[in-house]
Motif scaffolding. Structure first.
Motif, PDB file in Angstrom:
ATOM      1  N   ARG A 204      28.561  26.435  14.003  1.00 35.43           N
ATOM      2  CA  ARG A 204      28.806  25.320  13.016  1.00 35.43           C
ATOM      3  C   ARG A 204      27.860  24.001  12.925  1.00 35.43           C
ATOM      4  NH1 ARG A 204      34.889  24.868  15.044  1.00 35.43           N
ATOM      5  NH2 ARG A 204      33.595  25.510  17.011  1.00 35.43           N
ATOM      6  N   LEU A 205      27.218  23.759  12.143  1.00 33.43           N
ATOM      7  CA  LEU A 205      26.053  23.005  12.099  1.00 33.43           C
ATOM      8  C   LEU A 205      26.721  21.631  12.809  1.00 33.43           C
ATOM      9  CD1 LEU A 205      23.935  23.340   9.097  1.00 33.43           C
ATOM     10  CD2 LEU A 205      23.340  23.909  11.308  1.00 33.43           C
ATOM     11  N   LEU A 206      27.522  20.787  11.936  1.00 34.00           N
ATOM     12  CA  LEU A 206      28.033  19.737  12.427  1.00 34.00           C
ATOM     13  C   LEU A 206      28.868  19.402  13.612  1.00 34.00           C
ATOM     14  CD1 LEU A 206      29.253  18.008   9.013  1.00 34.00           C
ATOM     15  CD2 LEU A 206      27.130  17.924   9.988  1.00 34.00           C
ATOM     16  N   HIS A 207      29.556  20.320  13.839  1.00 34.52           N
ATOM     17  CA  HIS A 207      30.361  20.523  15.145  1.00 34.52           C
ATOM     18  C   HIS A 207      29.546  20.749  16.407  1.00 34.52           C
ATOM     19  CE1 HIS A 207      32.747  22.416  18.393  1.00 34.52           C
ATOM     20  NE2 HIS A 207      33.689  21.628  18.065  1.00 34.52           N
ATOM     21  N   ASP A 208      28.602  21.759  16.210  1.00 32.76           N
ATOM     22  CA  ASP A 208      27.691  22.348  17.432  1.00 32.76           C
ATOM     23  C   ASP A 208      26.616  21.048  17.415  1.00 32.76           C
ATOM     24  OD1 ASP A 208      29.030  24.646  18.539  1.00 32.76           O
ATOM     25  OD2 ASP A 208      28.665  25.418  16.384  1.00 32.76           O
ATOM     26  N   GLY A 209      26.334  20.668  16.118  1.00 32.71           N
ATOM     27  CA  GLY A 209      25.196  19.792  16.491  1.00 32.71           C
ATOM     28  C   GLY A 209      25.222  18.573  17.297  1.00 32.71           C
ATOM     29  N   LEU A 210      26.667  17.874  16.958  1.00 32.94           N
ATOM     30  CA  LEU A 210      27.177  16.972  17.797  1.00 32.94           C
ATOM     31  C   LEU A 210      27.258  17.301  19.363  1.00 32.94           C
ATOM     32  CD1 LEU A 210      28.390  14.043  18.228  1.00 32.94           C
ATOM     33  CD2 LEU A 210      30.462  15.109  17.451  1.00 32.94           C
ATOM     34  N   ARG A 211      27.808  18.721  19.536  1.00 30.74           N
ATOM     35  CA  ARG A 211      27.835  18.859  20.764  1.00 30.74           C
ATOM     36  C   ARG A 211      26.560  19.257  21.378  1.00 30.74           C
ATOM     37  NH1 ARG A 211      28.480  24.193  22.715  1.00 30.74           N
ATOM     38  NH2 ARG A 211      28.613  24.943  20.377  1.00 30.74           N
ATOM     39  N   PHE A 212      25.523  19.620  20.979  1.00 25.66           N
ATOM     40  CA  PHE A 212      24.369  19.854  21.475  1.00 25.66           C
ATOM     41  C   PHE A 212      23.658  18.126  21.641  1.00 25.66           C
ATOM     42  CE2 PHE A 212      23.495  24.066  19.262  1.00 25.66           C
ATOM     43  CZ  PHE A 212      23.365  24.775  20.598  1.00 25.66           C
ATOM     44  N   PHE A 213      24.069  17.170  21.016  1.00 23.18           N
ATOM     45  CA  PHE A 213      23.356  16.211  21.235  1.00 23.18           C
ATOM     46  C   PHE A 213      24.083  15.596  22.610  1.00 23.18           C
ATOM     47  CE2 PHE A 213      24.172  11.264  20.864  1.00 23.18           C
ATOM     48  CZ  PHE A 213      22.926  11.011  21.071  1.00 23.18           C
ATOM     49  N   ILE A 214      25.506  15.743  22.705  1.00 23.32           N
ATOM     50  CA  ILE A 214      26.111  15.602  23.874  1.00 23.32           C
ATOM     51  C   ILE A 214      25.580  16.064  25.023  1.00 23.32           C
ATOM     52  CG2 ILE A 214      28.438  15.240  25.301  1.00 23.32           C
ATOM     53  CD1 ILE A 214      29.882  14.862  22.142  1.00 23.32           C
ATOM     54  N   ILE A 215      25.205  17.321  24.968  1.00 24.11           N
ATOM     55  CA  ILE A 215      24.793  18.182  26.046  1.00 24.11           C
ATOM     56  C   ILE A 215      23.418  17.605  26.484  1.00 24.11           C
ATOM     57  CG2 ILE A 215      24.056  20.470  26.560  1.00 24.11           C
ATOM     58  CD1 ILE A 215      26.221  21.426  24.969  1.00 24.11           C
ATOM     59  N   ILE A 216      22.541  17.483  25.508  1.00 22.66           N
ATOM     60  CA  ILE A 216      21.176  16.732  26.092  1.00 22.66           C
ATOM     61  C   ILE A 216      21.585  15.572  26.882  1.00 22.66           C
ATOM     62  CG2 ILE A 216      19.137  15.638  25.127  1.00 22.66           C
ATOM     63  CD1 ILE A 216      19.419  17.577  22.720  1.00 22.66           C
ATOM     64  N   LEU A 217      22.327  14.755  26.240  1.00 25.82           N
ATOM     65  CA  LEU A 217      22.652  13.744  27.139  1.00 25.82           C
ATOM     66  C   LEU A 217      23.131  14.137  28.566  1.00 25.82           C
ATOM     67  CD1 LEU A 217      24.091  11.026  24.543  1.00 25.82           C
ATOM     68  CD2 LEU A 217      21.848  11.074  25.205  1.00 25.82           C
ATOM     69  N   ARG A 218      24.046  14.861  28.530  1.00 26.07           N
ATOM     70  CA  ARG A 218      24.668  15.373  29.805  1.00 26.07           C
ATOM     71  C   ARG A 218      23.835  15.899  30.732  1.00 26.07           C
ATOM     72  NH1 ARG A 218      26.967  20.214  31.752  1.00 26.07           N
ATOM     73  NH2 ARG A 218      26.982  21.080  29.492  1.00 26.07           N
ATOM     74  N   ILE A 219      22.913  16.825  30.261  1.00 24.78           N
ATOM     75  CA  ILE A 219      21.831  17.572  31.030  1.00 24.78           C
ATOM     76  C   ILE A 219      20.915  16.732  31.406  1.00 24.78           C
ATOM     77  CG2 ILE A 219      20.236  19.317  31.098  1.00 24.78           C
ATOM     78  CD1 ILE A 219      23.365  20.007  31.473  1.00 24.78           C
ATOM     79  N   GLY A 220      20.603  15.345  30.607  1.00 27.81           N
ATOM     80  CA  GLY A 220      19.519  14.498  31.014  1.00 27.81           C
ATOM     81  C   GLY A 220      20.093  13.708  32.280  1.00 27.81           C
ATOM     82  N   VAL A 221      21.302  13.321  32.327  1.00 21.91           N
ATOM     83  CA  VAL A 221      22.050  12.968  33.407  1.00 21.91           C
ATOM     84  C   VAL A 221      21.633  13.729  34.584  1.00 21.91           C
ATOM     85  CG1 VAL A 221      23.990  12.170  34.455  1.00 21.91           C
ATOM     86  CG2 VAL A 221      23.482  11.416  32.311  1.00 21.91           C
TER      87      VAL A 221
END
Length: 287
Positions: A204-221
């Protein structure tokens, strides 16, 4: 003579009975000696039966556990020295497998099939993927051509080192790519054209798009915390200096807000240092 490494092709699948009769014969014809391993992630249709009839080895989850969970199950059950992960919905062309394997043979530990811009059906997907790729490149310090592509070839022994890090959802490509970069395992990209799937996408574009953004930040950490915390700390410190300069010139005093901003910048900086040390523990025994 050195024996050729065994190839395992891992296919996470959920309700793909409609696509498999066309997809699996192409795969078998191209690599008849490869282990084709389909992970049925709690399908409600005949996905498992269709896959077995086509000659694939099937491992079934009792219920839907997620794309990442299917990938982990496949990696644990696969017998091959080299693993190729592909979607079972027909988007990935089996004819692209030789290209990623040839690149892997050049000395890389992971090769990702980077989708061309024309592969994304809408401008929103194209824009979102470009944004994610740029952000991930900034976080890792490496150029990332396609952060979320599920089509990749990896060396099994290297990939299994990171199974405990992989989430159960759709973000396993993000995590595995960044983990390889963090550990110094070479990663390469080859361009592929992903086709259109039959049936409805599970993303789901909006739901999973936001989740991917959060995941990028989490994995960045997880990957390099100071790349995230240092700019934030520096920005807050800069705001504190600017606010202090303003209040000093206009009111000739140091305010509580300036103190709060300076302390916040210091705390965020210290959290970044601690996170950097914790992050290094994940990779201390990786060889």
């Amino acid at each position: 003579m050195t024996a050729q490494p065994l190839l395992s092709i891992v296919l996470p699948a959920k309700n793909e009975a409609e696509n498999l009769p066309t997809f699996l014969p192409k795969l078998k014809a191209l690599y008849p000696d490869a282990e084709i391993l389909l992970i049925d992630d709690g399908s409600d249709d005949d996905t498992a039966q269709v896959a077995r009839a086509a000659g694939a080895k099937v491992v079934s989850h009792p219920y839907g556990m997620g794309n990442g969970a299917a990938i982990k199950t496949g990696a644990r059950h696969a017998r091959g020295d080299i693993l190729v992960f592909m979607d079972a919905d027909g988007q990935h062309d089996p004819a692209d497998i030789p290209m990623v394997l040839a690149k892997l043979a050049e000395g890389y530990d992971m090769v990702v099939g980077a989708r061309l811009s024309s592969s994304h059906a809408s401008w929103f997907r194209r824009t979102a993927n470009r944004f994610y790729n740029k952000l991930a490149s900034l976080m890792t310090g490496h150029k990332i051509d396609d952060l979320t592509s599920g089509f990749r070839a990896v060396r099994a022994d290297k990939f299994r080192k990171f199974l405990y890090l992989l989430p159960n959802g759709f973000s396993y490509p993000t995590t595995s790519t960044m983990a390889f970069f963090r550990s110094g395992f070479p990663v390469a990209y080859v361009s592929i054209h992903a086709g259109s799937r039959i049936g409805k996408s599970h993303i789901r574009l909006l739901h999973d798009g936001l989740r991917f953004f959060i995941i990028i930040l989490r994995i960045g950490v997880l990957f390099s915390p100071m790349r995230l915390f240092l700019p934030i700390s520096g920005s807050i410190f800069g705001v504190g200096v600017a606010y202090y300069a303003y209040t000093y010139l206009t009111e000739n005093r140091f305010t509580n807000m300036s103190a709060v901003l300076f302390l916040s910048a210091l705390l965020i900086f210290m959290i970044g240092i601690v996170s950097e040390q914790i992050s290094s523990l994940h990779y201390k025994n990786i060889e």
